[in-house]
Design an enzyme around this catalytic site. Structure first.
Site, PDB file in Angstrom:
ATOM      1  N   PRO A 292       0.839  -1.212   0.000  1.00  0.00           N
ATOM      2  CA  PRO A 292       0.000   0.000   0.000  1.00  0.00           C
ATOM      3  C   PRO A 292       0.873   1.261   0.000  1.00  0.00           C
ATOM      4  O   PRO A 292       1.777   1.371   0.834  1.00  0.00           O
ATOM      5  CB  PRO A 292      -0.798  -0.092   1.305  1.00  0.00           C
TER       6      PRO A 292
ATOM      7  N   SER B 126       7.055   1.496  -0.334  1.00  0.00           N
ATOM      8  CA  SER B 126       6.572   1.298  -1.703  1.00  0.00           C
ATOM      9  C   SER B 126       7.386   2.127  -2.708  1.00  0.00           C
ATOM     10  O   SER B 126       7.776   1.609  -3.755  1.00  0.00           O
ATOM     11  CB  SER B 126       5.072   1.564  -1.809  1.00  0.00           C
ATOM     12  N   SER B 127       7.707   3.377  -2.382  1.00  0.00           N
ATOM     13  CA  SER B 127       8.444   4.180  -3.375  1.00  0.00           C
ATOM     14  C   SER B 127       9.875   3.660  -3.552  1.00  0.00           C
ATOM     15  O   SER B 127      10.420   3.672  -4.659  1.00  0.00           O
ATOM     16  CB  SER B 127       8.438   5.670  -3.021  1.00  0.00           C
TER      17      SER B 127
ATOM     18  N   ALA C 276      10.874   0.504  -3.197  1.00  0.00           N
ATOM     19  CA  ALA C 276      10.805  -0.740  -3.972  1.00  0.00           C
ATOM     20  C   ALA C 276      10.536  -0.432  -5.443  1.00  0.00           C
ATOM     21  O   ALA C 276      11.142  -1.036  -6.347  1.00  0.00           O
ATOM     22  CB  ALA C 276       9.723  -1.656  -3.401  1.00  0.00           C
TER      23      ALA C 276
ATOM     24  N   ASP D 151      15.965   3.032   3.028  1.00  0.00           N
ATOM     25  CA  ASP D 151      14.852   2.306   2.403  1.00  0.00           C
ATOM     26  C   ASP D 151      15.287   1.625   1.102  1.00  0.00           C
ATOM     27  O   ASP D 151      15.003   0.441   0.877  1.00  0.00           O
ATOM     28  CB  ASP D 151      13.678   3.253   2.097  1.00  0.00           C
TER      29      ASP D 151
ATOM     30  N   GLY E  16       4.324   3.445   4.817  1.00  0.00           N
ATOM     31  CA  GLY E  16       5.563   3.312   5.580  1.00  0.00           C
ATOM     32  C   GLY E  16       6.256   1.990   5.310  1.00  0.00           C
ATOM     33  O   GLY E  16       7.174   1.605   6.028  1.00  0.00           O
TER      34      GLY E  16
HETATM   35  C1  MEV Z   1      11.452   6.182   6.270  1.00  0.00           C
HETATM   36  O1  MEV Z   1      11.105   4.886   5.817  1.00  0.00           O
HETATM   37  C2  MEV Z   1      12.634   6.125   7.178  1.00  0.00           C
HETATM   38  C3  MEV Z   1      13.095   7.477   7.723  1.00  0.00           C
HETATM   39  O2  MEV Z   1      14.136   7.200   8.645  1.00  0.00           O
HETATM   40  C4  MEV Z   1      13.594   8.378   6.626  1.00  0.00           C
HETATM   41  C5  MEV Z   1      14.905   7.892   6.027  1.00  0.00           C
HETATM   42  O3  MEV Z   1      15.638   7.120   6.609  1.00  0.00           O
HETATM   43  O4  MEV Z   1      15.176   8.368   4.905  1.00  0.00           O
HETATM   44  C6  MEV Z   1      11.976   8.181   8.463  1.00  0.00           C
END
Ligand code: MEV
Length: 336
Positions: free
Chosen positions: A112, A119-120, A122, A163, A116
């Protein structure tokens, strides 16, 4: 499930000769150190059992991006769309591929967007791999990671790079900004519960908000950031040994820190409290940027499905994930 059927065949109803290259990447969860990682702390992240598939293929008209399902969410102001555009631009400009740069990118996602769960990131990783393959470039994982990172920047502003590396390499990783990830092997693999609150949020905004908090309280923030690194080392250790009880209590400590920096919400606090009502749940926390999004919980072995069943009644987008070792995967080339 992601549908691997050839687009060309499906659209036209008869067989056309088209070259295409497909790649997929998993989403991610962060087990410790989110936000603090942007400011130099260590963080632990893992791949999940939900993936994004991107297929790059010939097109007769202009280049275009096509959504294969709802979760791909490719409206033009959406993060996935911006990530894909940025990745395509970077590849074309960096590798001088103008003459062959007419393509269709189709995206099928199981993650989704805005949840969090990466998704972007991946999408960016899978697009970089599929498009570079389609253009005949053979890029290393490091190059794919750099290109995906550009995509992430176009979506989130000032991301740490965690990420895209988690989605690229898969498994469980220990990460510090500017370093290569360190993969952690699991001697006693386990499952985690993931619950999507249903509340979308913007990572970029939350990262900026945390930056402001740091400016207002530099000393306390530094102490928390140092402690976040310590928690990440402990998380890595207990993940390795599969000690879910210890992991759960580290999740609880980590959540308290995330609340202090202002990325939890009343809704998320209630969600965590209700998940932790079961005796079988050892602890839970936000995973990712917070402000909504998803939480993860460490659950006693063997009780994951019982807890999932209970939680799913209120939060239908909940699932149990193992930590898949596979990150980026080139899918079977589709030559129809
Ligand atoms: C976002 O998935 C993770 C954060 O730590 C931002 C990042 O590491 O770029 C909030």
């Amino acid at each position: 499930m992601i549908n691997h059927q050839s687009l060309a065949t499906r659209r036209s109803g008869f067989l056309m000769i088209r070259k295409s290259v497909s790649a997929s990447a998993p989403g991610k969860i962060i087990l410790s150190g989110e936000h603090f990682v942007v400011h130099g702390s260590y963080s632990v992240a893992a791949a999940i059992n939900k993936r994004v598939l991107v297929k790059a293929s010939d097109t007769e008209g202009k280049s275009r991006i096509v959504s294969e399902n709802e979760a791909s969410n490719l409206s033009t102001d959406d993060g996935n769309f911006r990530a894909i555009k940025s990745v395509a631009r970077t590849i074309i400009s960096r590798y001088d591929s103008e003459e062959k740069a007419r393509f269709e990118l189709s995206v099928a996602s199981e993650i989704p967007p805005g949840s969090g769960l990466g998704s972007s990131a991946a999408v960016a990783v899978a697009t970089a791999a599929a498009l570079s393959g389609y253009l005949g470039l053979s890029l290393s994982k490091k190059e794919i990671s750099e290109i995906a990172f550009e995509g992430e920047k176009s979506v989130h502003g000032n991301p740490s790079g965690l990420d895209n590396q988690a989605c690229l390499y898969g498994g469980l990783v220990l990460f510090k900004k500017g370093n290569e990830v360190e993969r952690i092997s699991l001697t006693s693999p386990f499952h985690l519960l993931v619950v999507y609150s249903g509340k979308k949020r913007s990572t970029g905004k939350l990262v900026r908000r945390v930056g402001e908090k740091r400016e207002r309280f530099p000393n306390y923030f530094l102490r928390l950031a140092t402690s976040a690194s310590g928690i990440s080392f402990e998380v890595a250790k207990y993940c390795k040994s599969g000690d879910l009880e210890k992991l759960g209590s580290l999740f609880t400590t980590s959540q308290a820190q995330l609340s202090w920096i202002g990325v939890s919400t009343e809704f998320i606090d209630d969600l965590i409290e209700s998940v932790c009502e079961s005796d079988e749940v050892f602890g839970a926390k936000i995973t990712g940027a917070g402000g909504g999004g998803s939480i993860i919980a460490a659950v006693k072995r063997g009780y994951e499905d019982v807890v999932l069943c209970r939680v799913s009644k209120r939060f239908p987008v909940s699932f149990v994930t193992e930590i898949p070792q596979e990150g980026l995967r080139w899918e079977k080339n589709q030559m129809s």
